[in-house]
Enzyme design. Structure first.
Site, PDB file in Angstrom:
ATOM      1  CE  LYS A  86      -4.086  -2.136   0.088  1.00  0.00           C
ATOM      2  NZ  LYS A  86      -3.538  -3.449  -0.328  1.00  0.00           N
ATOM      3  CG  ASP A  87       1.210   5.409  -2.532  1.00  0.00           C
ATOM      4  OD1 ASP A  87       2.114   6.082  -1.701  1.00  0.00           O
ATOM      5  OD2 ASP A  87       0.988   5.967  -3.494  1.00  0.00           O
ATOM      6  NE  ARG A  88       7.322   6.396   2.602  1.00  0.00           N
ATOM      7  CZ  ARG A  88       7.975   6.178   3.523  1.00  0.00           C
ATOM      8  NH1 ARG A  88       7.722   6.396   4.795  1.00  0.00           N
ATOM      9  NH2 ARG A  88       8.875   5.005   3.395  1.00  0.00           N
TER      10      ARG A  88
END
Length: 348
Positions: A86-88
């Site tokens: 999952k994206d930061r």
């Protein structure tokens, strides 16, 4: 035959399916403007040697959180499982598992700070495996929007009905596409030898770039959402494959309702995946004619070939305008990128 890899985001110049974005705006002005909720499709069993954690993270990536969990639990990072990255730069809800056979769990509250909250912790009978994911729900805010809203409404309606090209997003290729430069070095035997984790990321980037090249060709000729002679078709939401039969009168209606999709190659060694023929394979060969060294490299590193849908259905798409803010909500199947939906609507 080899071709030079340009620097920068390799997705910037991929062709659009719906005429290109008619809006400009700002994305990810805060993590709360890009919300992702993971859907595993199952719940914790309540017993077993693993602990099933549901967390909400802000400004932290998946691997960073996995390392923090492993450190607190006193286990190897291999004992920590998750379904996908999952994206930061988002507010994301995600699940992790950590194997603790015959051991009491630590106080998970010790993980918490402004960037991470533990929403639940229950026992489970198995590790969460990569790819064991049904999909993700997104709530995305576009701020300070400018542009033609009437045309944007038309684009959104087309996207809801017809989907978008199922490109791999820019995240797949590293900052400014740097992973693709390293792929070229890896296959040529130059540079520092990457560790196992990094090598896996590079091989994934290579397959993704090759797939995007084929899909770009199909978008350019208008065949990304229809069946060609020799196409390998995929059942929506699954990896079930079958060859296109032009005598099958149900194919057209099933394509129209997004029940099936034409597919493109995830290059690698010959495998159980079906092989396209006729017009479909001609397009793939033409699109990949300058990438034979990459295909051979993937095969040499033991990557098995597979197929991926060329089209992405954007499920439960809703939108709302509030002043100069556009709020979007939708669901995507596992492995799909919200950014390839956004790029058809808004230029950041």
């Amino acid at each position: 035959m080899s071709a030079e890899i340009p620097s920068g985001d390799p997705t910037l110049y991929l062709p659009f399916a719906h005429g290109g974005p008619v809006l400009q705006g700002y994305l990810r002005t805060t993590p709360e403007g890009f919300v992702v909720e993971e859907e595993l499709g199952y719940q914790a069993s309540g017993e077993g040697e693993h602990v099933f954690l549901k967390v909400r993270k802000r400004g932290r990536n998946t691997q960073e959180v996995a390392r923090a969990i492993a450190k607190l639990a006193g286990v190897s990072q291999l004992a920590v499982g998750y379904a996908g990255l999952k994206d930061r730069h988002a507010l994301t809800t995600q699940h992790f598992s950590v194997q603790l056979p015959g051991r009491e769990a630590p106080d998970w509250a010790a993980l918490e700070d402004d960037s991470l909250q533990v929403l639940s912790a229950e026992r489970h009978h198995r590790k969460i495996r990569r790819g064991s994911l049904q999909g993700n729900r997104f709530a995305i805010r576009v701020d300070r929007v400018q542009g033609d809203r009437d045309r944007a409404e038309q684009s959104l309606q087309r996207i809801a009905a017809a989907g978008v090209p199922n490109y791999f997003g820019a995240q797949r290729f590293g900052r400014e596409g740097q992973n693709l430069q390293r792929v070229a070095e890896l296959f040529a035997g130059r540079g520092r030898k990457p560790n196992r984790e990094k090598r896996g990321l590079l091989l994934s980037a290579a397959r993704s770039q090759l797939f995007n090249q084929v899909l770009a060709s199909r978008v350019a000729d208008g065949s990304w959402d229809r069946a060609l002679q020799g196409d390998v078709m995929l059942l929506a939401g699954s990896q079930r494959q079958f060859m296109y039969d032009p005598e099958d009168a149900t194919i057209g209606p099933r394509l129209d309702v997004l029940d099936i999709h034409p597919s493109g190659p995830l290059c690698g060694r010959p495998s159980r995946a079906l092989v396209p023929e006729s017009d479909a394979v001609s397009i793939e060969d033409q699109a990949l004619q300058d990438r034979s060294d990459w295909i051979e490299g993937l095969q040499r590193f033991g990557v098995d070939g597979d197929r991926r849908a060329l089209r992405l259905a954007v499920e439960d798409l809703h939108w709302d305008w509030t002043g100069d803010v556009l709020q979007l909500e939708f669901r995507l199947v596992a492995g799909a990128y919200a950014t390839v939906v956004l790029r058809e609507i808004v230029k950041p």
